[in-house]
Design an enzyme around this catalytic site. Structure first.
Site, short mmCIF file in Angstrom:
data_model
loop_
_atom_site.label_atom_id
_atom_site.label_comp_id
_atom_site.label_asym_id
_atom_site.label_seq_id
_atom_site.Cartn_x
_atom_site.Cartn_y
_atom_site.Cartn_z
N ALA A 13 3.79 -1.59 10.36
CA ALA A 13 5.02 -1.24 11.20
C ALA A 13 5.51 0.32 11.02
O ALA A 13 6.34 0.43 11.52
CB ALA A 13 5.97 -2.30 10.85
N ASP A 159 -7.88 17.05 9.02
CA ASP A 159 -8.04 18.39 8.49
C ASP A 159 -9.21 18.91 9.44
O ASP A 159 -8.96 20.26 9.73
CB ASP A 159 -8.27 18.57 7.14
CG ASP A 159 -7.37 17.43 6.51
OD1 ASP A 159 -5.94 18.16 6.29
OD2 ASP A 159 -7.83 16.69 5.87
N HIS A 187 -7.75 16.07 0.41
CA HIS A 187 -6.83 16.13 1.59
C HIS A 187 -5.62 16.59 0.84
O HIS A 187 -4.57 15.87 0.41
CB HIS A 187 -6.86 14.63 2.34
CG HIS A 187 -5.45 14.78 3.21
ND1 HIS A 187 -5.69 15.69 4.40
CD2 HIS A 187 -4.37 14.28 3.35
CE1 HIS A 187 -4.33 15.32 5.05
NE2 HIS A 187 -3.73 14.63 4.31
P1 NAD Z 1 5.73 5.46 7.21
O1 NAD Z 1 6.63 5.29 6.26
O2 NAD Z 1 6.07 5.50 8.79
O3 NAD Z 1 5.02 3.84 7.20
C1 NAD Z 1 4.83 3.39 6.11
C2 NAD Z 1 4.71 1.92 6.14
O4 NAD Z 1 3.89 1.41 5.06
C3 NAD Z 1 6.27 1.42 6.18
O5 NAD Z 1 6.25 0.36 7.32
C4 NAD Z 1 6.21 0.52 4.84
O6 NAD Z 1 6.99 -0.55 4.98
C5 NAD Z 1 4.63 0.16 4.73
N1 NAD Z 1 4.20 0.08 3.02
C6 NAD Z 1 4.82 0.53 2.15
N2 NAD Z 1 4.01 0.16 1.17
C7 NAD Z 1 3.20 -1.02 1.55
C8 NAD Z 1 2.36 -1.75 0.65
N3 NAD Z 1 2.39 -1.67 -0.53
N4 NAD Z 1 1.78 -2.48 1.47
C9 NAD Z 1 1.73 -2.66 3.07
N5 NAD Z 1 2.78 -1.88 3.68
C10 NAD Z 1 3.56 -0.78 2.92
O7 NAD Z 1 4.65 6.37 6.96
P2 NAD Z 1 3.52 6.74 7.89
O8 NAD Z 1 3.81 8.06 8.28
O9 NAD Z 1 3.02 5.80 8.68
O10 NAD Z 1 2.57 7.45 6.49
C11 NAD Z 1 1.82 6.42 6.04
C12 NAD Z 1 0.99 7.38 4.88
O11 NAD Z 1 -0.12 7.96 5.45
C13 NAD Z 1 1.77 8.35 3.72
O12 NAD Z 1 1.15 7.91 2.84
C14 NAD Z 1 1.43 9.56 4.54
O13 NAD Z 1 1.49 10.66 3.61
C15 NAD Z 1 -0.05 9.29 5.01
N6 NAD Z 1 -0.68 10.31 5.91
C16 NAD Z 1 -2.10 10.31 5.40
C17 NAD Z 1 -2.76 11.21 6.42
C18 NAD Z 1 -4.18 11.64 6.14
O14 NAD Z 1 -4.60 12.60 6.95
N7 NAD Z 1 -4.76 11.08 5.37
C19 NAD Z 1 -2.17 11.81 7.58
C20 NAD Z 1 -0.85 11.55 7.84
C21 NAD Z 1 -0.10 10.81 7.00
C1 LMR Z 2 -0.97 15.41 6.84
O1 LMR Z 2 -1.72 16.07 6.41
O2 LMR Z 2 -0.29 15.39 8.08
C2 LMR Z 2 -0.62 14.26 6.06
O3 LMR Z 2 -1.40 14.09 4.89
C3 LMR Z 2 0.95 14.11 5.69
C4 LMR Z 2 1.47 15.20 4.78
O4 LMR Z 2 2.08 14.87 3.85
O5 LMR Z 2 0.94 16.24 4.90
#
Ligand code: NAD
Ligand code: LMR
Length: 329
Positions: A13, A159, A187
């Site tokens: 969500a 990336d 990352h």
């Molecule tokens: P967000 O806060 O919009 O959504 C995260 C969701 O995870 C929330 O709905 C929350 O309720 C849920 N959540 C939290 N803990 C949980 C658990 N233990 N089990 C199940 N659900 C859980 O965040 P987002 O923008 O969707 O980002 C999610 C993650 O992805 C963050 O850690 C962000 O840094 C990461 N991210 C990684 C990359 C990448 O390239 N690897 C890129 C963008 C974001």
């Molecule tokens: C990104 O690369 O956009 C994500 O990993 C979110 C962040 O914290 O930079």
């Protein structure tokens, strides 16, 4: 019709979930003839919002969406799953580095690794997106007894896409003209987007972009800092481009890589390129015709690249040390 693939998504969500689920259900991830079952996992406070997302999925009447199930129970959520997409976790805010999240997010991945081992299909592949994704994947992998290490991944494709886009803009070509771009390591702000082996329309990139200062300086730092720049501009971390990179990653891991090219994803290092065995590190990967993956061998690593790779691998070693209590001996 093929048999449906089951895909579990945690944090369903959240921002990324909202941009991702509709792409999976519409066929972007597995192709136009592959039905999917979605198993969507949220923590209790997210369940009401998840109900709304499920209503919207229903309202799309996607031909390929076979079933949708929402739950806050991990074993229920990972039941018989073929792909576990671990998105759920807290994103960073402006001024934080991604590994500042280790203390908050790291522990989520012990229980998720255990539940995947208990409930998922034997061929389950797990892609960690939640940050810091390499070390969270390391935690999940080490808590998923019996699931082969080769089935764990962390996402560096965003990336790679960012790097290709920057290089294409500099060269005045389309991003699809840029190939052989590897992200090495973590990352994080130490990642190394390796321009030295990249190609533009099949030619060495460095023969097309000759501004070595830009390549070694502004280009690398723009890619390393792109996540932070988006947080600053948007007030929230990247979501649509992150979801797009999840689609690209899974698609690249399930279709044979074009001859001579590679894609970036963090895998459990088999010791290639001197990268410590067992770390989850990004390197050049090929997907083979039988669906397995291999590290692309003999990609040249010059002195400049080696210094950058060493720095990002050292950071991964430090992160592993910081979470050693979450990794069973
Ligand atoms: P967000 O806060 O919009 O959504 C995260 C969701 O995870 C929330 O709905 C929350 O309720 C849920 N959540 C939290 N803990 C949980 C658990 N233990 N089990 C199940 N659900 C859980 O965040 P987002 O923008 O969707 O980002 C999610 C993650 O992805 C963050 O850690 C962000 O840094 C990461 N991210 C990684 C990359 C990448 O390239 N690897 C890129 C963008 C974001
Ligand atoms: C990104 O690369 O956009 C994500 O990993 C979110 C962040 O914290 O930079």
């Amino acid at each position: 019709m093929k048999e449906a693939i089951t895909v579990s998504v945690t944090g369903a969500a959240g921002q990324i979930g909202y941009a991702l689920l509709f792409r999976i259900a519409s066929g972007s991830m597995f192709g136009p003839d592959q039905p999917v079952n979605l198993r969507l996992i949220e923590i209790e406070p997210g369940m009401a919002a998840l109900e709304g997302v499920i209503m919207e999925l229903d309202d799309c009447a996607f031909p390929l969406l076979n079933s949708v199930h929402g739950t806050s129970d991990l074993e229920d959520g990972f039941k018989d799953t073929n792909w576990a997409l671990l998105v759920g976790s807290v994103p960073r805010k402006a001024g934080m580095e991604r590994n500042d999240l280790l203390g908050i997010n790291g522990k989520i991945f012990t229980g998720q690794g255990q539940a995947i081992a208990k409930a998922a299909a034997p061929n389950v592949r797990t892609l960690v997106v939640g940050n810091p994704c390499n070390t969270n994947a390391l935690i999940a992998m080490n808590n998923a007894a019996g699931v082969p290490n080769e089935q764990f991944f962390a996402m560096t494709r965003l990336d790679e896409n960012r790097a290709k886009s920057q290089l294409a803009a500099k060269a005045g070509v389309h991003s699809s003209d840029v190939t052989n771009l590897c992200i090495w390591g973590n990352h994080s702000a130490t990642q190394y987007p390796d321009f030295t082996n990249a190609k533009i329309k099949g030619q060495p990139l460095t023969s097309v972009i000759t501004d070595q200062n830009w390549l070694e300086g502004e280009f690398i730092s723009t890619v390393q800092q792109r996540g932070a720049a988006i947080i600053k501009a948007r007030g929230a971390s990247s979501a649509a481009s992150a979801a797009n990179a999840v689609v690209d990653t899974v698609s690249s891991l399930t279709t044979e890589t074009p001859a001579g090219d590679w894609h970036s994803v963090a895998v459990c290092s088999p010791g290639a390129y001197g990268i410590r065995e067992g770390l989850i590190a990004s390197m050049p990967i090929r997907t083979n015709a039988d669906g397995s993956w291999s590290v692309v061998e003999r990609v040249p690593v010059d002195e400049f690249s080696q210094g950058k790779i060493d720095a990002t691998i050292n950071e991964l070693l430090e992160e592993r040390e910081a979470v050693k209590d979450l990794i069973p001996a």
